[in-house]
Design a protein around this motif. Structure first.
Motif, mmCIF file in Angstrom:
data_model
loop_
_atom_site.group_PDB
_atom_site.id
_atom_site.type_symbol
_atom_site.label_atom_id
_atom_site.label_comp_id
_atom_site.label_asym_id
_atom_site.label_seq_id
_atom_site.Cartn_x
_atom_site.Cartn_y
_atom_site.Cartn_z
ATOM 1 N N PHE A 166 34.984 18.478 59.926
ATOM 2 C CA PHE A 166 33.505 17.740 60.658
ATOM 3 C C PHE A 166 33.682 16.272 60.548
ATOM 4 N N TYR A 167 32.745 15.504 61.344
ATOM 5 C CA TYR A 167 32.835 14.371 61.236
ATOM 6 C C TYR A 167 31.254 14.527 61.233
ATOM 7 N N LEU A 168 30.115 13.493 60.404
ATOM 8 C CA LEU A 168 29.127 14.409 59.298
ATOM 9 C C LEU A 168 28.591 12.489 59.758
ATOM 10 N N SER A 169 27.095 12.293 59.045
ATOM 11 C CA SER A 169 26.930 11.335 59.313
ATOM 12 C C SER A 169 25.337 10.985 58.040
ATOM 13 N N GLY A 170 25.289 9.986 57.850
ATOM 14 C CA GLY A 170 24.103 10.074 56.632
ATOM 15 C C GLY A 170 22.316 10.004 57.486
ATOM 16 N N LYS A 224 40.085 11.393 54.344
ATOM 17 C CA LYS A 224 38.840 10.860 54.467
ATOM 18 C C LYS A 224 38.613 10.118 56.053
ATOM 19 N N ALA A 225 37.933 9.404 56.014
ATOM 20 C CA ALA A 225 37.294 8.921 57.731
ATOM 21 C C ALA A 225 39.046 8.335 58.098
ATOM 22 N N VAL A 226 39.054 7.597 58.132
ATOM 23 C CA VAL A 226 40.239 6.928 58.511
ATOM 24 C C VAL A 226 41.628 8.283 58.220
ATOM 25 N N ASP A 227 41.688 8.629 57.293
ATOM 26 C CA ASP A 227 42.801 9.810 57.212
ATOM 27 C C ASP A 227 42.651 10.361 58.501
ATOM 28 N N LEU A 228 41.558 11.445 58.544
ATOM 29 C CA LEU A 228 41.217 11.769 59.145
ATOM 30 C C LEU A 228 41.448 11.750 60.873
ATOM 31 N N PHE A 229 41.029 10.877 61.333
ATOM 32 C CA PHE A 229 41.063 10.269 62.557
ATOM 33 C C PHE A 229 42.126 9.962 63.124
ATOM 34 N N GLN A 230 43.285 9.877 62.133
ATOM 35 C CA GLN A 230 44.726 9.457 61.962
ATOM 36 C C GLN A 230 45.560 10.694 62.105
ATOM 37 N N ALA A 231 44.714 11.506 61.603
ATOM 38 C CA ALA A 231 45.106 13.228 61.245
ATOM 39 C C ALA A 231 45.032 13.500 62.557
ATOM 40 N N MET A 232 44.364 13.203 63.449
ATOM 41 C CA MET A 232 44.154 14.264 64.443
ATOM 42 C C MET A 232 45.031 13.794 65.486
ATOM 43 N N GLU A 233 45.028 12.229 65.258
ATOM 44 C CA GLU A 233 46.189 11.744 66.144
ATOM 45 C C GLU A 233 47.183 12.388 66.431
ATOM 46 N N GLU A 234 47.856 12.068 65.052
ATOM 47 C CA GLU A 234 48.983 13.802 64.895
ATOM 48 C C GLU A 234 49.007 14.675 65.196
ATOM 49 N N GLY A 235 48.358 15.411 65.692
ATOM 50 C CA GLY A 235 48.143 17.254 66.361
ATOM 51 C C GLY A 235 47.355 17.671 64.946
ATOM 52 N N LYS A 236 47.711 17.589 63.886
ATOM 53 C CA LYS A 236 47.299 18.044 62.906
ATOM 54 C C LYS A 236 46.049 18.744 62.893
ATOM 55 N N VAL A 237 45.001 17.799 63.051
ATOM 56 C CA VAL A 237 43.642 18.529 63.178
ATOM 57 C C VAL A 237 42.581 18.521 64.480
ATOM 58 N N LYS A 238 43.029 20.278 65.119
ATOM 59 C CA LYS A 238 43.274 20.395 66.462
ATOM 60 C C LYS A 238 41.529 20.985 66.205
ATOM 61 N N VAL A 239 40.551 20.302 66.229
ATOM 62 C CA VAL A 239 38.726 20.771 66.392
ATOM 63 C C VAL A 239 38.078 20.080 65.699
ATOM 64 N N VAL A 240 37.320 19.143 65.850
ATOM 65 C CA VAL A 240 36.091 18.225 65.101
ATOM 66 C C VAL A 240 35.205 18.244 65.529
ATOM 67 N N TRP A 241 34.143 18.326 64.559
ATOM 68 C CA TRP A 241 32.587 18.291 65.055
ATOM 69 C C TRP A 241 31.990 17.215 64.353
ATOM 70 N N ILE A 242 31.576 16.397 65.311
ATOM 71 C CA ILE A 242 30.864 15.265 65.606
ATOM 72 C C ILE A 242 29.557 14.883 65.457
ATOM 73 N N MET A 243 28.792 14.926 64.337
ATOM 74 C CA MET A 243 27.439 14.846 64.455
ATOM 75 C C MET A 243 26.988 13.524 63.914
ATOM 76 N N SER A 244 25.952 13.187 65.136
ATOM 77 C CA SER A 244 24.488 11.838 64.805
ATOM 78 C C SER A 244 25.744 10.934 64.140
ATOM 79 N N THR A 245 26.829 10.511 65.315
ATOM 80 C CA THR A 245 27.627 9.450 64.618
ATOM 81 C C THR A 245 28.703 9.158 65.794
ATOM 82 N N ASN A 246 28.584 7.785 65.915
ATOM 83 C CA ASN A 246 30.005 6.896 66.806
ATOM 84 C C ASN A 246 30.564 6.925 66.361
#
Ligand code: SF4
Length: 899
Positions: free
Chosen positions: A106-110, A386-408
């Motif tokens: 999950f990548y959520l939002s304040g 954590k956020a930056v590591d999460l998007f790096q892991a996504m680029e490396e193919g480790k995170v394959k599904v992300v649910w982004i909520m109310s943020t850009n």
């Protein structure tokens, strides 16, 4: 009786923008046909007592958006909710089975509500089995959280807003509260006006609107803040103001922290040199610190967004612990959150390095406690990404599904090229948003339409730990659903029905409250057990209250640590030994400028909501970069000219704003503009993915850049009745407008009348044939002006000129698509660009009453000599007060000019 004669009803809710958390009264429409309901400040809300800043005052303009996401979409096609839920849950189940739970995130939002956060955290950490639950709050206050936890053993904000009014010395560090937290700033300004002996110190590399009330502005070298507080700690010993009883009875680690401070900042002259401030100014601060027991240090993103943000927070807290200035009226280290519900997210554990209810994975017994409470089958056992590591892991193919909520994140995370690569690589990108078109929804495979402000229903917590209701007063638009509902539906589809079958949002809040008190017994700071049995009626009528609200204490808690007891294992606060350090990437010969980033007064985050309010766009219409006039002169950059900023990570185009508010070799750019509003101005493109090693918060306020004037170009303004595709422009910025479309543009040189006429690519053959063109060109001044009329109605206007020029765009827009023939005078005026009988207001300063700089200057020239008198004459500054610091600056400017 007509609809307008019926009595309107109103409801209480909270503003969705900043962490002040103001109460809002929304007057409900009497019939569905009525105009947008107005908003006003809630006079009973203890955050604002009826006041709203310019963003809050403009909320009504943002309720009805032409760009609402109204139905679920899968691969660009509208589908029923059931189908979208099934698509999402099937993919989550498959990646978890094939690659393990950490392939989901999950990548959520304040921006989301506490109840939304709670169920997302519960689903991921207890049922899917991953702690990959991070949030854009990581970009805002993660360093403050870790700073508090290191010192207090808990993420506890000690102070409240009244303390800000009652302190005798307020040190504001890395905060332009006048623009970012305006109502809090106004409360401080009013307190200072009542008690002129109250001192305000601003520590900020830039001279901001907040300096308007400062007795002292320390324009420090960027990122050197910790040295100031290291020096104050040493100086507190020498000046004999230590609170020995407090240090002895309530803290650990003082000697080590002091030794480190003495070594790091051995003298006044060393510290002044390190921070690039004068010894005299540093002495003034030290004297006031020595003499003033009631001191608050108020800090925000200028401290947090740093590669050493946590150390900066602890350097501040050390000073307060050493002098016992905590847990008392008007004293304490006060971190102010940026977002309306960053605090609520922290409370439920909505960060990857938290578990739930202010417990961490490392908290002894916490995993077992939460597992038992949730009856969770698949507990995550360690911190997630954590956020930056999460998007790096996504680029490396480790995170394959992300649910982004109310943020850009395509706009707000550093190095947006990397974020794009990550989202392109991710197998399923789910985005929940109330907007159809953002830079991030453009990357989504599945879009879930979310309820927006005034439809969402739940609770938020502001910067002083105050929980308030954000109420769903209007029906959801289209098929939009609450975020908590969508999460629970996916959870049920994954087979977790028993744990996610909430019938109403108050049941989620009650469960959250029950978890906070479960086996707590005073061990944990966050306890709202009083609400564990809350009924729907009680929840609906909940009045704002500051946590903790344990059973038997329904009035909540104004101030923390009054008893000197902290939430560490031995109950003592911890001093942390700090070595001040500067930002990671320093300016160099190749990258000679230091970029600082921040906010403008009338916009919020990535403009997904404030961008709908035309009146808010008028204060700062275009993305800009503040440059010192001497640097600009050296580089041949004129005011309002187009500038290219390049960093090792990307480049952007911004308009130059010459200003002595920034130091030599320093520039400042606001962060708001996305590709929905400007083609080449996403400032995060320039920011490196450098983070604080403890908090993971990016150093978003610091980058090394080059600057150059863009040459061989011409400037222009386009107003159009229809949206345009401006692919031939080097730069375009769409300025929100009440009617039609207003673009500020820059073309490469060599445009001709014929090429400018082809801008209107959407025109049909029919309309092209019917079009009448009014044309003016002057080869000497290189000006071209074109007006296109169809059936005598103005549909398009194109101005081109070699230099940046101010054009009365509002007046031109008002002439668009009016179904009456344009008079001869209007036709002439349109080509001239200036109507004969309408005053040019200049740049809008007061957004509430749309009062511009030229009107203010004229009033002052006619003898008006105070802000109050300006208000009496022009009304400027008399509504929300957000423009008062700017109005004050006009008085001496014009007086000097006329002298
Ligand atoms: S200060 Fe302004 S933006 Fe912040 S909560 Fe209050 S009204 Fe909203």
């Amino acid at each position: 009786m007509t609809a307008t004669m019926k009595t309107a009803t109103s409801g209480k809710t909270t503003c969705p923008y900043c962490g002040v958390g103001c109460g809002v009264t929304l007057t409900l429409p009497c019939s569905t046909n009525e105009a947008v309901p107005p908003v006003s400040g809630d006079e009973d809300h203890p955050a604002n007592f009826g006041r709203l800043c310019v963003k809050g005052s403009s909320l009504a303009q943002t309720i009805q958006s032409d760009d609402r996401l109204l139905t679920p979409m899968v691969d660009g096609h509208p589908v029923a909710w059931e189908s979208a839920i099934e698509t999402v849950s099937a993919k989550i189940a498959q990646v978890v089975k094939d690659h393990g739970p950490d392939a989901f995130a999950f990548y959520l939002s304040g921006q989301i509500l506490t109840e939304d956060y709670y169920v997302a955290n519960k689903l991921a950490k207890g049922f899917i089995g991953t702690a990959n639950v991070d949030t854009n709050s990581r970009l805002c206050m993660a360093s403050a959280v870790v700073g508090y936890k290191r010192a207090f053993g808990s993420d506890t904000v000690p102070c409240n807003y009244e303390d800000l009014e009652r302190c005798d010395l307020l040190i504001m560090v890395g905060s332009n509260a006048a623009w970012t937290h305006p109502i809090l700033y106004q409360r401080i300004a009013a307190a200072k006006q009542q008690r002129p002996n109250m001192k305000v110190v601003v520590i900020d590399p830039r001279e901001t609107a907040t300096c308007d009330i400062a007795d002292l502005h320390l324009a420090i070298k960027p990122g050197s803040d910790a040295a100031i507080f290291s020096f104050l700690l040493s100086d507190s010993v020498q000046s004999g103001i230590l609170d020995h009883d407090f240090i002895t009875n309530h803290t650990n680690g003082f000697d080590l922290a002091l030794a480190q401070a003495n070594e790091s900042t051995p003298s006044l002259s060393f510290t002044a040199d390190f921070c690039a401030v004068s010894e005299q100014d540093l002495t003034s601060l030290a004297c006031w610190w020595r003499d003033t027991a009631k001191t608050i240090t108020f800090y925000s993103q200028g401290v947090n967004q740093s590669s050493s943000g946590v150390d900066k927070c602890n350097a501040i807290i050390n000073c307060h612990l050493a002098t016992g200035r905590i847990g008392k009226e008007g004293a304490g280290p006060f971190s102010i959150t940026g977002q309306p519900n960053a605090m609520g997210g922290r409370e439920v554990g909505g960060l990857a390095n938290q578990l739930a209810a202010h417990m961490d994975f490392a908290t002894p017994g916490a995993l077992d406690l939460v597992q038992r409470f949730w009856q969770a089958p698949n507990m995550a056992t360690e911190n997630g990404l954590k956020a930056v590591d999460l998007f790096q892991a996504m680029e490396e193919g480790k995170v394959k599904v992300v649910w982004i909520m109310s943020t850009n994140p395509m706009v707000s995370l550093p190095d947006t090229d990397q974020v794009r690569r990550a989202l392109e690589k991710c197998e399923l990108v789910i985005v929940s948003d109330c907007k159809a078109h953002t830079d991030t929804t453009a990357m989504a495979d599945v879009l879930f339409p979310a309820t927006g402000w005034s439809e969402k229903d739940g609770t938020v917590t502001n910067s002083e730990r105050r929980i308030s209701r954000q109420r769903g007063l209007l029906p959801a638009a289209g098929d939009a659903k609450h975020d908590w509902w969508a999460i629970c539906e996916v959870a049920k589809s994954l087979g977790f029905s028993a744990a996610f079958s909430y019938q109403n949002v108050h049941e989620i809040f009650a469960e959250h409250a029950a978890l906070s008190m479960f086996e707590n017994n005073g061990k944990r700071d966050f306890d709202i057990g009083h609400f564990a049995q809350i009924t729907k009626a009680e929840y609906d009528s909940l009045i704002p209250v500051q946590w903790p609200v344990p059973k038997g204490r329904p009035e909540g808690t104004k101030r923390m640590f009054e008893d000197g007891r902290f939430f560490t294992p031995d109950g003592r606060a911890r001093f942390i030994a700090i070595t001040p350090s500067l930002p990671k990437n320093q300016a160099s010969q190749e990258w000679p400028f230091t970029l600082n980033t921040g906010r403008v007064r009338d916009q919020w985050h990535t403009m997904t909501r404030t961008g709908d309010a035309a009146s808010l766009a008028k204060h700062t219409a275009q993305p800009y970069v503040e440059i010192h006039p001497k640097d600009a002169k050296r580089l041949g950059i004129e005011d309002k000219a187009l500038v290219r900023l390049t960093s090792p990570y990307g480049e952007v185009l911004l308009k130059a704003k010459l200003s002595r508010a920034v130091a030599f070799a320093n520039v400042f750019a606001p962060i708001h503009w996305t590709q929905q509003f400007a083609n080449a101005s996403v400032v995060s493109n320039l920011i490196p993915q450098v983070v604080d090693p403890l908090s993971g918060q990016p150093e978003s306020k610091h980058a090394q850049v080059q600057l150059e004037a863009v040459t061989d170009i011409c400037y222009g303004v386009i107003v159009s009745a229809a949206p345009l595709v401006l692919s031939d422009c080097l730069y375009w910025c769409q300025v929100p407008s009440e009617q039609g479309y207003h673009y500020e543009v820059v073309w490469p040189n060599g445009q001709t009348q014929a090429s400018l006429k082809s801008i209107d690519v959407e025109q049909s053959q029919d309309s092209a044939e019917k079009a009448e063109w009014l044309e003016y060109s002057n080869p000497l001044t290189q000006q071209i002006r074109l007006a296109k009329l169809i059936d005598q109605t103005l549909t398009l206007l194109v101005y081109m000129h070699p230099q940046p020029e101010s054009i009365m765009a509002d007046w031109l827009i008002s002439k668009l698509a009016i179904n009456t023939s344009l008079s001869i005078q209007d036709r002439l005026a349109i080509l001239v660009g200036t109507p004969a009988n309408i005053e040019d207001k200049g740049e809008i300063i007061c957004s509430c009453y749309q009062v511009g700089s030229k009107q203010i200057e004229k009033a002052i020239a006619s003898g008006v000599c105070s802000v109050d008198a300006l208000g009496a004459k022009l009304k400027c500054g008399t509504n929300c007060g957000s423009c008062l610091p700017e109005l004050k600056r006009f008085i001496p400017i014009v007086t000097e000019l006329s002298a």
